[in-house]
Design an enzyme around this catalytic site. Structure first.
Site, short mmCIF file in Angstrom:
data_model
loop_
_atom_site.label_atom_id
_atom_site.label_comp_id
_atom_site.label_asym_id
_atom_site.label_seq_id
_atom_site.Cartn_x
_atom_site.Cartn_y
_atom_site.Cartn_z
N LYS A 138 36.04 -14.85 -30.25
CA LYS A 138 36.68 -16.03 -30.81
C LYS A 138 37.13 -15.90 -32.31
O LYS A 138 37.55 -14.55 -32.41
CB LYS A 138 35.94 -17.25 -30.57
N GLU A 158 40.10 -23.21 -25.28
CA GLU A 158 40.49 -23.44 -26.98
C GLU A 158 42.01 -23.13 -27.08
O GLU A 158 42.50 -23.71 -27.99
CB GLU A 158 39.53 -22.54 -27.80
N GLY A 211 30.04 -23.52 -25.77
CA GLY A 211 29.18 -23.70 -27.22
C GLY A 211 28.55 -24.92 -27.24
O GLY A 211 28.12 -25.19 -28.37
N SER A 229 28.01 -21.20 -22.48
CA SER A 229 26.43 -21.17 -22.91
C SER A 229 25.65 -20.18 -21.98
O SER A 229 24.56 -20.22 -21.69
CB SER A 229 26.01 -22.41 -22.65
N ASN A 274 33.66 -12.51 -25.83
CA ASN A 274 34.87 -13.32 -26.54
C ASN A 274 34.21 -13.95 -27.96
O ASN A 274 33.42 -14.58 -28.03
CB ASN A 274 35.20 -14.63 -25.72
N GLU A 314 35.45 -21.49 -16.85
CA GLU A 314 34.78 -21.84 -17.99
C GLU A 314 34.72 -23.43 -18.12
O GLU A 314 35.86 -24.15 -18.43
CB GLU A 314 35.20 -21.41 -19.27
N HIS A 371 42.36 -19.50 -22.50
CA HIS A 371 41.23 -20.18 -22.87
C HIS A 371 41.51 -21.52 -23.28
O HIS A 371 42.45 -21.85 -23.57
CB HIS A 371 40.55 -19.38 -24.01
P1 13P Z 1 29.95 -19.81 -25.19
O1 13P Z 1 29.29 -18.65 -24.48
O2 13P Z 1 29.52 -19.64 -26.78
O3 13P Z 1 29.44 -20.96 -24.65
O4 13P Z 1 31.28 -19.48 -25.13
C1 13P Z 1 32.18 -19.46 -23.85
C2 13P Z 1 33.31 -18.99 -23.80
O5 13P Z 1 34.44 -19.88 -24.31
C3 13P Z 1 33.81 -17.73 -23.77
O6 13P Z 1 35.02 -17.66 -23.71
#
Ligand code: 13P
Length: 248
Positions: free
Chosen positions: A11, A97, A171, A210, A9, A165, A95
């Site tokens: 983002k 976010e 992150g 992560s 992803n 997640e 997601h």
């Molecule tokens: P990270 O791997 O950067 O922690 O992000 C995970 C994520 O949100 C994947 O959709």
């Protein structure tokens, strides 16, 4: 397509120069049937270009969200049909976010997942608890209520994927430990069995938060973990490919 899915992803990251990373992943994945499906979910501006960069490879390209409607007066949004037209095979919906930044509720996420299926895309439906919910002992209740609200009616168990997640692991470099992952993935599998009977075993359940080349093998060995949804470590081809190879 294999049930094991290693999905990136990106983002809100990536310019055209980043297509060299897609090309590198595509070259390493190669053509033909693989035991593990590799997927990069890209910003909308890169989906068609990413598809072209991955031509002749088994690497799939996906989107990061979609609007419930096929078209219309929704400035700035992108429909599942548009993503499919650009060459996507999958789309992430729900997601954390998107839920936080755009107020997307479970019912919106269910409508987005329905839209994905309508357009012939595989929705990757994201669920996961906040740190406060985990500390309050509400993790499983939260995840189960997101599953109930975000998986649309009429869908088959093999038509979508779930990504667990934990928000506090995204992150942050704080990865959930294998006991925590096993507990939640087991609960998701049990919930799917309750909804879909035996076919509930077909739904891939991905872990995200992560994940990186150093921890991927351990996470992928946890029961009911059928792949990963990888943010930061998916931006570099070498890191993404290390995780992909750990799944094979
Ligand atoms: P990270 O791997 O950067 O922690 O992000 C995970 C994520 O949100 C994947 O959709």
């Amino acid at each position: 397509m294999s049930r094991t899915l290693i999905a990136g992803n990106w983002k809100m990251n990536g310019l055209r120069e980043s297509l060299s990373q897609v090309e590198a992943v595509a070259a390493a994945v190669g053509g033909g049937e693989a035991s593990v499906t590799a997927l990069l979910c890209l910003p909308a501006t890169l989906v068609a270009l990413g598809r072209a960069a991955a031509a002749d490879s088994a690497l799939r390209i996906g989107g990061e969200t979609c609007h419930p409607n096929a078209k219309g007066a929704h400035t700035g949004d992108i429909s599942a049909e548009m993503l499919a037209d650009a060459g996507a095979s999958h789309v992430i919906v729900g997601h954390s976010e998107r839920r936080a930044d755009h107020g997307e509720t479970d019912s919106v996420v269910a409508a987005q997942a329905s839209a994905a299926l309508r357009a012939g895309l595989v929705p990757i439906i994201c669920v996961g608890e906040s740190l406060a919910e985990r500390e309050a002992g509400q993790t499983l209740a939260r995840v189960e209520s997101q599953l109930a609200g975000s998986i649309p009616d009429g869908v088959g168990a093999g038509d979508f994927a779930i990504a667990y997640e934990p928000i506090w692991a995204i992150g942050t470099g704080k990865v959930a430990n294998t006991d925590q992952i096993a507990e939640v993935h087991g609960a998701i599998r049990a919930w799917l069995a309750g909804r879909f009977d035996a076919s509930g075993a077909e739904t891939p359940i991905l872990y995200g938060g992560s994940m990186n080349p150093a921890n991927a093998a351990e996470i992928l060995a946890v029961p009911n973990v059928n792949g990963g949804l990888i943010g930061g470590a998916s931006l570099k081809a070498d890191d993404f490919l290390s995780i992909y190879r750990a799944a094979i």
